[in-house]
Design a protein around this motif. Structure first.
Motif, PDB file in Angstrom:
ATOM      1  N   ASP A 104      -9.901   3.187   0.932  1.00  0.00           N
ATOM      2  CA  ASP A 104     -10.563   2.702  -0.277  1.00  0.00           C
ATOM      3  C   ASP A 104      -9.624   2.246  -1.398  1.00  0.00           C
ATOM      4  OD1 ASP A 104     -11.668   6.122  -0.884  1.00  0.00           O
ATOM      5  OD2 ASP A 104      -9.702   5.259  -0.693  1.00  0.00           O
ATOM      6  N   TYR A 105      -9.235   3.177  -2.263  1.00  0.00           N
ATOM      7  CA  TYR A 105      -8.497   2.731  -3.436  1.00  0.00           C
ATOM      8  C   TYR A 105      -7.094   2.252  -3.116  1.00  0.00           C
ATOM      9  CZ  TYR A 105      -8.487   1.873  -8.278  1.00  0.00           C
ATOM     10  OH  TYR A 105      -8.504   1.216  -9.448  1.00  0.00           O
ATOM     11  N   ALA A 106      -6.533   2.860  -2.082  1.00  0.00           N
ATOM     12  CA  ALA A 106      -5.164   2.519  -1.723  1.00  0.00           C
ATOM     13  C   ALA A 106      -5.036   1.053  -1.315  1.00  0.00           C
ATOM     14  CB  ALA A 106      -4.687   3.428  -0.595  1.00  0.00           C
ATOM     15  N   ARG A 107      -6.164   0.404  -1.022  1.00  0.00           N
ATOM     16  CA  ARG A 107      -6.121  -0.995  -0.586  1.00  0.00           C
ATOM     17  C   ARG A 107      -5.977  -1.971  -1.746  1.00  0.00           C
ATOM     18  NH1 ARG A 107      -7.123  -4.822   2.762  1.00  0.00           N
ATOM     19  NH2 ARG A 107      -8.645  -5.812   1.422  1.00  0.00           N
ATOM     20  N   GLN A 112       0.886  -1.168   0.000  1.00  0.00           N
ATOM     21  CA  GLN A 112       0.000   0.000   0.000  1.00  0.00           C
ATOM     22  C   GLN A 112       0.922   1.214   0.000  1.00  0.00           C
ATOM     23  OE1 GLN A 112      -2.987  -0.402   2.994  1.00  0.00           O
ATOM     24  NE2 GLN A 112      -3.748   1.666   2.709  1.00  0.00           N
ATOM     25  N   MET A 113       1.101   1.816  -1.164  1.00  0.00           N
ATOM     26  CA  MET A 113       2.132   2.851  -1.305  1.00  0.00           C
ATOM     27  C   MET A 113       1.758   4.161  -0.610  1.00  0.00           C
ATOM     28  SD  MET A 113       4.445   1.258  -2.863  1.00  0.00           S
ATOM     29  CE  MET A 113       5.553   2.637  -3.042  1.00  0.00           C
ATOM     30  N   PHE A 114       0.483   4.531  -0.699  1.00  0.00           N
ATOM     31  CA  PHE A 114       0.047   5.800  -0.112  1.00  0.00           C
ATOM     32  C   PHE A 114      -1.012   5.502   0.945  1.00  0.00           C
ATOM     33  CE2 PHE A 114       1.472   6.954  -4.334  1.00  0.00           C
ATOM     34  CZ  PHE A 114       2.157   8.147  -4.127  1.00  0.00           C
ATOM     35  N   THR A 115      -0.910   6.190   2.069  1.00  0.00           N
ATOM     36  CA  THR A 115      -1.944   6.027   3.090  1.00  0.00           C
ATOM     37  C   THR A 115      -2.350   7.396   3.609  1.00  0.00           C
ATOM     38  OG1 THR A 115      -0.160   5.687   4.654  1.00  0.00           O
ATOM     39  CG2 THR A 115      -1.376   3.733   3.977  1.00  0.00           C
ATOM     40  N   GLY A 163       2.679  -7.178   0.957  1.00  0.00           N
ATOM     41  CA  GLY A 163       2.078  -6.221   1.872  1.00  0.00           C
ATOM     42  C   GLY A 163       3.055  -5.119   2.262  1.00  0.00           C
ATOM     43  N   GLY A 164       2.784  -4.484   3.378  1.00  0.00           N
ATOM     44  CA  GLY A 164       3.624  -3.380   3.838  1.00  0.00           C
ATOM     45  C   GLY A 164       3.418  -2.137   2.989  1.00  0.00           C
TER      46      GLY A 164
END
Lengths: 206, 157
Positions: B100-103, B91-94, B129-130
């Motif tokens: 939503d989309y970041a998942r 998940q590059m951006f949180t 992951g990560g």
């Protein structure tokens, strides 16, 4: 291939002009935020195939600071503001003097970079809206520091490969101590390319 | 060494290797048949083709793995000898409170795992992951997979 027709000289000229005006406004906002005179040039505006986006920055594995904003309104898409960590740190060093001390970015620095991205995006979008009459807004900026390919791929996935070109505004940010290169990437979502093209066509004819 | 781009799949044998650069939320599916010494790598971008993979089947978990198996079998791999190693799905951006989309990364991993279960291909190792991007290289000689994150020493899984 609609997206090939999109790449013509008049459109490119218009996009460059949109980039110039957007970044000129961004420069004055950045000058305030960074407490130093900032000016921004737009040496080039390109439409590049998605697959070549990361290469355009240099090595696709090169670590970059990417600020990512999703766009909504008359069309949806992604906007990225991408710099090297060195360039990013040099820009925020005036307001966060410890920035240059380490290679890692602190939460404060990330927050400052998010705000920079926000300023670049907001002014660029405002210029785009003025020229095209489209209504657009950007969501909360998100920041990642990682390989260029990994960072930009987030926008590529959103567009599902339906649109094939990204608009790249090359910017050169002049400030007190240095000149730093940065890139703004605009990736239209599926269907958005046509909306943008039509809007630009209207702008060209008027 | 062959470069595997986004939404791309390729199979090799002998002393060749397959490399994909900067996996973010995408998943690198590395398949290997030790007996036949055939290795295959797919760079999956999305969980599901919904039956319409179009011109780029390797983009989706379901059609991508099916294509990769075909490519490997054409080089002599046997379906029941193939094992899998996975990398990517980060998940590059949180942003706090917004998932939503970041998942998309974790969803890609789940989809790939589900396709492999139904294809009866065991997953023998994972680096998934990560929040970090990964560059990976798969070696046909021994099926080893090197995984490298930015500014970090590569590991072999």
């Amino acid at each position: 291939m609609d997206n090939i027709r999109f790449v013509n000289e008049r459109t490119a000229d218009l996009l460059r002009e949109i980039g110039n005006i957007g970044t000129a406004h961004a420069a004055s906002a950045l000058s305030e935020m960074l407490r130093q005179p900032v000016s921004i040039q737009v040496p080039r505006v390109d439409l590049v195939p998605f697959d070549d986006m990361a290469e355009l920055i240099g090595d696709p594995e090169q670590v970059v600071v990417g600020v990512y904003l999703t766009l909504s309104g008359d069309f949806t898409g992604s906007l990225f503001f991408v710099q090297t960590p060195q360039a990013a740190k040099s820009l925020i060093a005036e307001v966060l003097p410890d920035a240059l001390a380490t290679t890692r970015l602190s939460d404060m620095e990330i927050s400052a970079l998010a705000e920079m991205g926000n300023i670049m995006a907001a002014n660029y979008l405002s210029s785009l809206m003025t020229f095209t009459g489209l209504q657009l807004s950007a969501d909360v900026p998100m920041v990642a520091v990682d390989m260029a390919q990994a960072v930009l791929s987030v926008g590529l996935i959103r567009s599902l490969g339906v649109s094939h070109y990204a608009l790249v505004v090359h910017t050169r940010i002049h400030h007190l101590s240095a000149i730093e290169d940065a890139h703004v990437f605009l990736l239209p979502d599926p269907g958005a390319e046509r909306v943008l093209q039509n809007a630009l066509g209207v702008a060209l004819d008027s | 060494m062959y470069r595997v781009g986004m939404a791309d799949a390729r199979a090799v044998t002998g002393s060749d290797s397959l490399r994909t650069v900067g996996l973010g939320s995408c998943v690198g599916v590395a398949l290997y048949d030790a007996r036949a010494a055939v290795a295959g790598l797919a760079h999956i971008m999305l969980p599901d083709s919904r039956g319409d993979a179009g011109a780029t089947p390797a983009k989706y978990a379901d059609s991508g793995i099916a294509l990769l198996l075909q490519l490997m079998q054409a080089q002599g791999a046997k379906r029941n000898q193939i094992v899998a190693k996975l990398a990517g799905g980060a998940q590059m951006f949180t942003v706090a409170g917004r998932k939503d989309y970041a998942r998309i990364g974790p969803r890609n991993v789940e989809a790939v795992e589900a396709v492999l279960v139904s294809a009866r291909i065991p997953v023998v190792s994972r680096a998934v992951g990560g929040h970090k991007g990964r560059t990976i290289e798969l070696y046909a000689q021994d099926g080893s997979l090197t995984v490298r994150c930015a500014d970090v020493q590569a590991i072999t899984i």
